[in-house]
Enzyme design. Structure first.
Site, PDB file in Angstrom:
ATOM      1  N   GLU A  82      -5.363  -5.081  10.516  1.00 54.50           N
ATOM      2  CA  GLU A  82      -4.514  -4.079  10.769  1.00 54.50           C
ATOM      3  C   GLU A  82      -4.738  -3.302  12.009  1.00 54.50           C
ATOM      4  OE1 GLU A  82      -2.250  -2.703   7.046  1.00 54.50           O
ATOM      5  OE2 GLU A  82      -4.387  -1.731   6.944  1.00 54.50           O
ATOM      6  N   HIS A  92      -9.659   0.887   4.671  1.00 54.14           N
ATOM      7  CA  HIS A  92      -8.396   1.107   5.396  1.00 54.14           C
ATOM      8  C   HIS A  92      -8.466   2.089   6.607  1.00 54.14           C
ATOM      9  CE1 HIS A  92      -4.162   2.481   6.268  1.00 54.14           C
ATOM     10  NE2 HIS A  92      -3.521   1.465   5.671  1.00 54.14           N
ATOM     11  N   SER A 133       3.251  -2.185  10.495  1.00 53.54           N
ATOM     12  CA  SER A 133       4.646  -2.078  10.489  1.00 53.54           C
ATOM     13  C   SER A 133       5.569  -3.432  10.470  1.00 53.54           C
ATOM     14  CB  SER A 133       4.982  -1.321  12.327  1.00 53.54           C
ATOM     15  OG  SER A 133       4.558  -0.162  12.271  1.00 53.54           O
ATOM     16  N   GLU A 142      -7.199   4.630   7.615  1.00 60.93           N
ATOM     17  CA  GLU A 142      -6.967   6.068   7.192  1.00 60.93           C
ATOM     18  C   GLU A 142      -8.340   6.482   6.552  1.00 60.93           C
ATOM     19  OE1 GLU A 142      -3.035   5.890   5.242  1.00 60.93           O
ATOM     20  OE2 GLU A 142      -2.256   4.925   7.230  1.00 60.93           O
ATOM     21  N   ASN A 147       0.954  -1.164   0.018  1.00 62.81           N
ATOM     22  CA  ASN A 147       0.006   0.006   0.030  1.00 62.81           C
ATOM     23  C   ASN A 147       1.013   1.565  -0.030  1.00 62.81           C
ATOM     24  OD1 ASN A 147      -1.885   1.941   0.435  1.00 62.81           O
ATOM     25  ND2 ASN A 147      -2.406   1.325   2.452  1.00 62.81           N
TER      26      ASN A 147
HETATM   27  P1  PGA Z   1       2.762   0.254   7.797  1.00 62.56           P
HETATM   28  O1  PGA Z   1       1.363   0.512   7.088  1.00 62.56           O
HETATM   29  O2  PGA Z   1       3.221  -0.922   7.112  1.00 62.56           O
HETATM   30  O3  PGA Z   1       3.506   1.465   7.195  1.00 62.56           O
HETATM   31  O4  PGA Z   1       2.565   0.233   9.153  1.00 62.56           O
HETATM   32  C1  PGA Z   1       0.338  -0.445   6.839  1.00 62.56           C
HETATM   33  C2  PGA Z   1      -1.007  -0.206   6.333  1.00 62.56           C
HETATM   34  O5  PGA Z   1      -1.211   1.167   6.476  1.00 62.56           O
HETATM   35  O6  PGA Z   1      -1.385  -0.719   5.373  1.00 62.56           O
END
Ligand code: PGA
Length: 252
Positions: free
Chosen positions: A167, A95, A212, A97, A10
């Site tokens: 997540e 997601h 992460s 966000e 992503n």
């Molecule tokens: P990250 O993001 O690996 O930078 O924690 C994962 C994601 O938002 O899908």
């Protein structure tokens, strides 16, 4: 049952044409086994440019969002049908966000999943709890609340074409990863929640871990029984690191 292993990158609002050249020249040459799919999810404007550069059959194109509507007066939106037309095969939906910054609701997300499936895209449905929710031991309640509207909207049988990414919000972009044991426990809960509706379907759903993930922690995470790959943010922008993550998933 052999579940499909998936590593999805992503890129969020990152990447440019030069990065597309670099990453495709590195990834196109890799030899993947058949049980792994690598999905690259750039911004909408970069989808076509990336599509033109992918020449490895294990690498697919994914979008970071779709509209729940099929067409009409929705300025700034992109429909699943439009994406299908330019060879997009996967769509990240819900997601954290999109949920927190853009206010997407569980019901809206369920409609997006339905629209993706109706237009030949595989949804990567993202679910996860916040730090406070975990501290209050509400993780299972939150995940159930995020999953149930999708089950109600599309029916459990359609989950054979759905990928789920767990997540934990507190692990996204923070460097704090869930421990492999914690991630496995939560993945097992998600699979069991689906199994309560249909055990056979639940067994076949690919469940990705995200938050992460990097080259160093991916091996232990992917070794877990109910973890079938990862949704990778920051590390998907570092080509060498992303290559290691892909090969770790193949070996797990
Ligand atoms: P990250 O993001 O690996 O930078 O924690 C994962 C994601 O938002 O899908």
């Amino acid at each position: 049952m052999q579940r499909q292993k998936i590593i999805a990158g992503n890129w969020k609002m990152n990447g440019n044409l030069a990065f597309i050249d670099t990453i495709t020249s590195e990834l196109n040459n890799l030899e993947f086994t058949n049980n792994i799919t690598v999905v690259l999810c750039p911004s909408f404007v970069h989808l076509s440019a990336l599509s033109a550069k992918i020449s490895n059959k294990n690498i697919k194109l994914g979008s970071q969002n779709i509209s729940e509507h099929s067409s009409g007066a929705f300025t700034g939106e992109t429909s699943a049908d439009m994406l299908n037309e330019i060879s997009v095969k996967y769509a990240i939906i819900g997601h954290s966000e999109r949920r927190s910054i853009f206010g997407e609701t569980d019901n809206q997300i369920a409609e997006k999943v339905k629209s993706a499936l109706a237009n030949g895209l595989t949804p990567i449905l993202c679910i996860g709890e916040s730090e406070t929710e975990r501290a209050q031991q509400k993780t299972e309640t939150i995940l159930s609340q995020q999953l149930q509207p999708v089950i109600d909207e599309i029916g459990i049988e359609k989950f054979k074409d759905v990928v789920i990414a767990y997540e934990p919000v507190w692990a996204i972009g923070t460097g704090k990863t869930a421990s492999p044991e914690m991630a496995q426990e939560t993945h097992q809960f998600i699979r069991q929640f689906l199994a309560n509706n249909n055990a056979e379907i639940a067994e076949g759903v690919s469940l990705l871990y995200g938050g992460s993930v990097n080259a160093a922690n991916s091996k232990e995470l992917f070794a877990q029984t109910d973890i079938d790959g990862g949704l990778i943010g920051g590390a998907s922008l570092k080509v060498d690191e992303f290559k290691i993550i892909c090969s770790t998933a193949q070996g797990s």
